[in-house]
Scaffold this motif. Structure first.
Motif, PDB file in Angstrom:
ATOM      1  N   ILE B 380       0.874  -1.180   0.000  1.00  0.00           N
ATOM      2  CA  ILE B 380       0.000   0.000   0.000  1.00  0.00           C
ATOM      3  C   ILE B 380       0.909   1.228   0.000  1.00  0.00           C
ATOM      4  O   ILE B 380       1.177   1.824   1.046  1.00  0.00           O
ATOM      5  CB  ILE B 380      -0.928  -0.004   1.239  1.00  0.00           C
ATOM      6  CG1 ILE B 380      -1.689  -1.331   1.305  1.00  0.00           C
ATOM      7  CG2 ILE B 380      -1.889   1.171   1.202  1.00  0.00           C
ATOM      8  CD1 ILE B 380      -2.601  -1.474   2.513  1.00  0.00           C
ATOM      9  N   ALA B 381       1.426   1.582  -1.158  1.00  0.00           N
ATOM     10  CA  ALA B 381       2.406   2.665  -1.198  1.00  0.00           C
ATOM     11  C   ALA B 381       2.476   3.293  -2.574  1.00  0.00           C
ATOM     12  O   ALA B 381       2.104   2.691  -3.576  1.00  0.00           O
ATOM     13  CB  ALA B 381       3.787   2.130  -0.800  1.00  0.00           C
ATOM     14  N   LEU B 382       2.967   4.524  -2.602  1.00  0.00           N
ATOM     15  CA  LEU B 382       3.429   5.121  -3.846  1.00  0.00           C
ATOM     16  C   LEU B 382       4.951   5.018  -3.833  1.00  0.00           C
ATOM     17  O   LEU B 382       5.532   4.357  -2.978  1.00  0.00           O
ATOM     18  CB  LEU B 382       2.937   6.563  -3.978  1.00  0.00           C
ATOM     19  CG  LEU B 382       1.406   6.697  -4.135  1.00  0.00           C
ATOM     20  CD1 LEU B 382       0.996   8.157  -4.241  1.00  0.00           C
ATOM     21  CD2 LEU B 382       0.896   5.923  -5.348  1.00  0.00           C
ATOM     22  N   ASP B 383       5.622   5.702  -4.765  1.00  0.00           N
ATOM     23  CA  ASP B 383       7.045   5.437  -4.934  1.00  0.00           C
ATOM     24  C   ASP B 383       7.913   5.976  -3.807  1.00  0.00           C
ATOM     25  O   ASP B 383       8.956   5.407  -3.505  1.00  0.00           O
ATOM     26  CB  ASP B 383       7.531   6.000  -6.275  1.00  0.00           C
ATOM     27  CG  ASP B 383       8.858   5.379  -6.690  1.00  0.00           C
ATOM     28  OD1 ASP B 383       8.980   4.152  -6.556  1.00  0.00           O
ATOM     29  OD2 ASP B 383       9.765   6.113  -7.106  1.00  0.00           O
ATOM     30  N   ALA B 384       7.546   7.092  -3.218  1.00  0.00           N
ATOM     31  CA  ALA B 384       8.381   7.701  -2.174  1.00  0.00           C
ATOM     32  C   ALA B 384       7.492   8.535  -1.276  1.00  0.00           C
ATOM     33  O   ALA B 384       6.484   9.091  -1.727  1.00  0.00           O
ATOM     34  CB  ALA B 384       9.466   8.575  -2.786  1.00  0.00           C
ATOM     35  N   ASP B 385       7.852   8.641  -0.009  1.00  0.00           N
ATOM     36  CA  ASP B 385       7.041   9.431   0.920  1.00  0.00           C
ATOM     37  C   ASP B 385       7.734  10.708   1.393  1.00  0.00           C
ATOM     38  O   ASP B 385       7.126  11.755   1.429  1.00  0.00           O
ATOM     39  CB  ASP B 385       6.637   8.574   2.128  1.00  0.00           C
ATOM     40  CG  ASP B 385       5.466   7.657   1.813  1.00  0.00           C
ATOM     41  OD1 ASP B 385       4.618   8.043   0.983  1.00  0.00           O
ATOM     42  OD2 ASP B 385       5.398   6.547   2.373  1.00  0.00           O
ATOM     43  N   TRP B 386       9.005  10.597   1.795  1.00  0.00           N
ATOM     44  CA  TRP B 386       9.679  11.758   2.379  1.00  0.00           C
ATOM     45  C   TRP B 386      10.954  12.084   1.610  1.00  0.00           C
ATOM     46  O   TRP B 386      11.627  11.193   1.092  1.00  0.00           O
ATOM     47  CB  TRP B 386      10.034  11.496   3.847  1.00  0.00           C
ATOM     48  CG  TRP B 386       8.831  11.406   4.729  1.00  0.00           C
ATOM     49  CD1 TRP B 386       8.213  10.268   5.158  1.00  0.00           C
ATOM     50  CD2 TRP B 386       8.074  12.501   5.257  1.00  0.00           C
ATOM     51  NE1 TRP B 386       7.117  10.573   5.933  1.00  0.00           N
ATOM     52  CE2 TRP B 386       7.008  11.948   6.015  1.00  0.00           C
ATOM     53  CE3 TRP B 386       8.185  13.891   5.176  1.00  0.00           C
ATOM     54  CZ2 TRP B 386       6.073  12.742   6.683  1.00  0.00           C
ATOM     55  CZ3 TRP B 386       7.253  14.680   5.844  1.00  0.00           C
ATOM     56  CH2 TRP B 386       6.212  14.101   6.585  1.00  0.00           C
ATOM     57  N   ALA B 387      11.288  13.369   1.610  1.00  0.00           N
ATOM     58  CA  ALA B 387      12.505  13.825   0.945  1.00  0.00           C
ATOM     59  C   ALA B 387      13.123  14.937   1.779  1.00  0.00           C
ATOM     60  O   ALA B 387      12.455  15.556   2.611  1.00  0.00           O
ATOM     61  CB  ALA B 387      12.190  14.346  -0.453  1.00  0.00           C
ATOM     62  N   THR B 388      14.431  15.159   1.546  1.00  0.00           N
ATOM     63  CA  THR B 388      15.079  16.249   2.273  1.00  0.00           C
ATOM     64  C   THR B 388      16.102  16.964   1.402  1.00  0.00           C
ATOM     65  O   THR B 388      16.778  16.336   0.580  1.00  0.00           O
ATOM     66  CB  THR B 388      15.760  15.740   3.560  1.00  0.00           C
ATOM     67  OG1 THR B 388      16.419  16.851   4.198  1.00  0.00           O
ATOM     68  CG2 THR B 388      16.797  14.669   3.265  1.00  0.00           C
ATOM     69  N   ASP B 389      16.181  18.286   1.615  1.00  0.00           N
ATOM     70  CA  ASP B 389      17.190  19.096   0.931  1.00  0.00           C
ATOM     71  C   ASP B 389      18.341  19.452   1.871  1.00  0.00           C
ATOM     72  O   ASP B 389      19.138  20.336   1.576  1.00  0.00           O
ATOM     73  CB  ASP B 389      16.557  20.409   0.415  1.00  0.00           C
ATOM     74  CG  ASP B 389      15.557  20.157  -0.702  1.00  0.00           C
ATOM     75  OD1 ASP B 389      15.622  19.085  -1.326  1.00  0.00           O
ATOM     76  OD2 ASP B 389      14.702  21.037  -0.942  1.00  0.00           O
TER      77      ASP B 389
END
Lengths: 368, 610
Positions: B380-389
């Protein structure tokens, strides 16, 4: 809707024709099996895709019940002529209809112009095998030059053959070959461990009667497996026909070795230990009694078998493996959280039904 | 008679071509889009309500075939894909470390209407303002590590446009394509936030979020740069610009049949469902798919005619005031070079300098992975949830002696389904699928149960995507001997990693590892698995992540670029190249959003002249 045929829209047809059939290059780039007689199909990509077996979605007189949809396939026959003017007409005959009434095919159009591709789509129940031939310009019926599947009849005649989704009877392997494969595959898959065996017994026990009838009668050793051997038979007949020779040769060699190791019992019945040892010997490429002249690399055969068995256990059930989604259900049950309260089922951590089409799954939008 | 006169011909229907087709089509200009691949429709456009895309693990990597070409990996297995080309019909050839030629599936986006946007995970970063000015940024530095020959100062280029120039087009892309995400914490200025709200993250991603936050605090305790929801090109609400509707429960879009799967419901924002479908029925719009462009001819300073093969292989041609080549960097360069082979005047004009095909790039990419103590339903997911710069600030780059930055994000749908878990064991790239599992013969019966117990629903990986040093000798050529199914020379990929690329990948892999290790610190049964840059893979030299960039870079100096600032080839009045080929540097994140934004920018320029 058996007996029903129609012509798909041109877009659908050309999508298959251009990628797989259209080309100038005439090298045998797609003959990647053992050397065989030079055939036109060696010059097109993925010849096994023809005829195209796809989800049935209804034509003009479509029924709307998703359960009924799920019982059929659209089977689209394609014949590529020399050019846009020749031949002048093409039809198909086959055991899915009467053998004496040719079903007319139609040229696909592109930008209002005729193409060299002919087609017709016939709605055929899942789980069936049929033979067919094309009639080109009123001549004698001819086999499909692209489809690699052929079937020899008792009278010696050879016809083109196809089977629809979820086909559960052996096509290219014999019973004794299936027996050995079944034993070897149980060395790989987890379904013979004690708790898994319990799972399978419960799973098949709780199938409703119709599912049980449609699955149980045919899928090989369904009481203790998830149909992976059936899957292998299917892909050896169709998508991975190039590996059929590996299976035929190696199963014969294995049969001989098993009989040497226990001359008193049929290979299908001999002890687990003998299969266990054989598996490990194949893994190290040092098999006692193996005829290396005939097949030099038993390790490679095991390598192949491992991919096929694992795929067959967890693929979409339409491919003839993962029967009734038993492989998925195994994971879904194994990875279930404890029950939150008495009488309430625990939540699974592999809720595969959510994404899948009905009736296999529960997704309201995705139709397969 | 088939219509053959247009205002614009656009070759390729993906991220580079579709925005231009959309704008010109809406403006009433006559447009022909040529697409080599098929048109696969979502359910709501299909005559029988069924899509050609399926939720089926074997649709993207199915039956085995074998390479049959005169290359050293002749006989190697590859697996059937619904939208990638057959390798024997149209291979990419690369030169491996031993100077031997091999066929690879790397570097293909997808051959289908919508191109790579049908198959991608939908990660839709903006590039950072710094990405546009890497020559200026590095000019006077003396702290750049692992660059003994000063290649970076020599080869870094500022883009001829700034972030501010592109910013309105980022907004336009995010609105018209349909992207969900959050603006807060992104280190890129936004004039407008048009994101749709993201769906609930998968439980497993909390480890990633927490680790990203801890890393941010470790790097900069006073002013930590916190994570944000990865922008994803998947609609989560009804999308007015494209008329798409979401299911009653939008959360059902999460299926993990995302990356490498076309979307049967059309929720993933491919350019077909988002940009081309709104214009497809206009009388001035024509798309001819299953039709491969074979060459362009040149006359009087212009592309005079575009030749292509129809679905039956019959040669056709068409003319237009403007011709846009956007069939993915490798294939665009190939098409231009094939045209040059057959037309001396075209050859002279496109090779007014020797840069066509040079400065080919992908990304520095790689990551780290861990196995978590608990299990989550990763299906139950899409490709990515969190990101950081937090690892692309100037401060960070100076501290580590890096020439440019990158983004980090967590993968959610990777190895979420049983077959993908098995076939990617020890083999994260498409040329090595299944090898790890097949040779691990001890992985059987009880050991296979243990493997599922340990891995299924428990794997978490953090990826990075960062700038790669442009190198003159990294290039696309025509292969001297191997031809495709139309008997045309195939693309020849010659590339290597710069020493600084390796250092950069090591540095970012360490940050990815830090995110996991910080998050898992003091947690019993948290198992860190490993980290690394893609250069370390067995075929690391050709790893491309399907981010194919450069080879026809744009610039302000005709001696130093292939295209002018509007992505027009210097000695042509009417030839534009708008896929990833235009990029002089590869950016600090997945490129699709920037390719689309730039194409919207170029579309305005083209519209102004038509």
């Amino acid at each position: 809707m058996p007996g029903y045929f129609y012509v798909k829209d041109d877009q659908y047809l050309l999508n298959y024709c251009a990628k797989y059939l259209a080309r100038y290059n005439t090298d045998r780039r797609h003959a990647y099996g053992p050397p065989e007689v030079d055939a036109p199909r060696d010059r097109v990509a993925e010849a096994w895709r023809f005829p195209i077996i796809d989800t049935y979605g209804g034509g003009a007189d479509a029924v709307t019940d998703s359960k009924t949809f799920g019982d059929y396939n659209d089977v689209t026959f394609i014949y590529a002529g020399a050019n846009a003017t020749s031949p002048a007409n093409v039809s198909v005959i086959g055991t899915f209809a009467t053998l004496y009434d040719p079903i007319p095919m139609r040229r696909a159009m592109w930008e209002g112009e005729a193409t060299r591709y002919w087609s017709v789509t016939y709605v055929i129940p899942k789980g069936q095998v049929h033979r067919y031939r094309f009639i080109v310009d009123g001549g004698e019926p001819v086999n499909d030059p692209v489809n690699p599947q052929e079937e020899a009849l008792d009278n010696g005649a050879v016809w083109s053959r196809f089977f629809t989704d979820s086909f559960t009877s052996p096509i290219v392997l014999e019973r004794w070959e299936l027996d050995i494969l079944y034993r070897l595959s149980t060395e790989i898959l987890p379904f013979q461990t004690a708790d898994s065996t319990n799972f399978l017994a419960r799973f098949y026990d709780h199938l409703d009667r119709t599912s049980k009838e449609s699955l149980y009668n045919n899928v090989y050793r369904l009481d203790a497996s998830v149909g992976e051997v059936n899957f292998i038979d299917n892909i050896l007949a169709r998508e991975e026909r190039q590996h059929l020779a590996d299976y035929k040769i190696c199963l014969r060699l294995i049969d001989r070795i098993l009989r040497q190791r226990n001359p008193y019992m049929e290979p299908s019945r001999i002890s687990r230990e003998i299969y266990f040892d054989l598996y490990n010997e194949m893994a190290s490429n040092q098999v006692q009694g193996w005829d290396y002249q005939t097949y030099s690399n038993p390790q490679y055969f095991l390598y192949l078998l491992r991919r096929h068995v694992a795929t067959g256990a967890f693929c979409h059930p339409k491919y003839g493996g993962n029967a009734g989604a038993a492989g998925w259900a195994y994971l879904a049950e194994r990875y279930t959280l404890p029950s939150p309260a008495p009488g309430q089922p625990g939540q699974t951590l592999f809720d595969w039904r959510r994404a899948m089409e009905m009736p296999l799954g529960t997704n309201a939008e995705y139709l397969g | 008679m088939i219509k053959d006169q247009f205002d614009a011909i656009i070759i390729g229907s993906g991220a580079g071509g579709a925005p231009i087709a959309h704008i010109l089509g809406k403006a009433g200009k006559s447009v022909l889009v040529l697409e080599k691949g098929p048109l696969f429709r979502p359910q709501y456009q299909s005559p029988n309500g069924r899509s050609d895309f399926k939720r089926d693990e074997l649709i993207s990597d199915g039956p085995e075939k074998r390479v049959q070409l005169p290359v050293v990996n002749n006989g190697q297995s590859y697996y059937s894909s619904h939208v990638e080309p057959d390798l024997n019909d149209e291979p990419h050839i690369y030169r491996d470390v031993n100077n031997a030629d091999k066929a690879t599936i790397e570097g293909y986006t997808a051959q289908v209407v919508g191109g790579g946007t049908q198959l991608y995970g939908g990660v839709s970063f903006r590039f950072s303002p710094l990405d546009f000015q890497l020559a200026t940024f590095n000019q006077n530095r003396n702290d750049i590590r692992e660059d003994p020959n000063n290649d970076i100062k020599r080869e870094a280029r500022d883009w001829p446009i700034s972030y501010q120039d592109l910013e309105p087009y980022y907004v336009k892309t995010e609105e018209l394509v349909g992207i969900n995400g959050t603006r807060e914490n992104q280190q890129k200025p936004f004039s407008k936030d048009v994101y749709q709200p993201p769906l609930a993250p998968n439980g497993i991603s909390e480890y990633a979020r927490r680790g990203m936050e801890m890393l941010a605090k470790q790097l900069n305790p006073q002013n930590p740069i916190l994570p944000y929801r990865t922008p994803l090109a998947v609609i989560t609400r009804d999308h007015a610009p494209s008329g798409r509707k979401v299911p009653t429960d939008p959360e059902t879009a999460k299926t993990s049949y995302v990356n490498r799967y076309g979307d049967p419901l059309g929720l993933k924002s491919s350019t077909w469902v988002s940009l081309l479908s709104p214009v497809k029925d206009l009388p001035n719009f024509t798309i001819r798919c299953n039709s491969v462009a074979t060459r362009l001819t040149y006359q009087n300073g212009k592309v005079d005619r575009v030749y292509y093969l129809d679905p039956g292989g019959v040669e056709r041609s068409a003319q237009a005031k403007v011709v846009v080549v956007a069939c993915s960097a490798i294939e665009s360069i190939r098409l231009l070079k094939l045209s040059a082979l057959q037309d001396r005047a075209f050859d002279k004009a496109i090779h007014q300098n020797d840069l066509l095909g040079r400065y080919f790039m992908t990304h520095c990419f790689g990551g780290a992975s861990a196995v978590l103590p608990e299990r989550y339903d990763k299906s139950i997911a899409l490709d990515a949830d969190w990101a950081t710069d937090c690892c692309s600030t100037e401060q960070f780059l100076r501290e580590y002696g890096l020439w440019a930055g990158g983004a980090l994000y967590n993968n959610t749908s990777d190895e979420a389904l049983p077959i993908s878990l098995l076939r990617t064991k020890d083999a994260m790239d498409l040329d090595n699928l299944w090898n790890g599992f097949m040779w691990a013969s001890d992985l059987k019966a009880k050991a296979l149960v243990d493997y599922f117990d340990n891995e299924f629903g428990r794997g978490l990986s953090i990826s990075f995507m960062a700038n790669q040093v442009p190198q003159r000798d990294n290039r696309i050529e025509l292969h001297p001997a191997i031809t495709d199914k139309w008997n045309r020379p195939v693309a020849y990929i010659i590339k290597d990693w710069h020493r600084h690329d390796r250092y950069l990948m090591d540095t970012y892999a360490e940050q990815a590892a830090q995110i996991l290790q910080l998050s898992g610190r003091d947690i019993q049964a948290f198992k860190f698995v490993g980290k690394g840059g893609s250069y370390m893979a067995p075929n690391g030299i050709v790893r491309i992540a399907n981010h194919i960039l450069g080879g026809a870079r744009f610039g302000t100096d005709r001696n130093d670029s292939v295209l002018d600032v509007n992505c027009r080839a210097w000695d042509f009045d009417n030839l534009y190249v708008t896929d990833g080929a235009f990029m002089p540097t590869s950016g600090s994140g997945n490129p699709t959003n920037t390719i689309e934004a730039n194409s919207f920018r170029v579309a305005d320029q083209i519209l102004a002249r038509l």
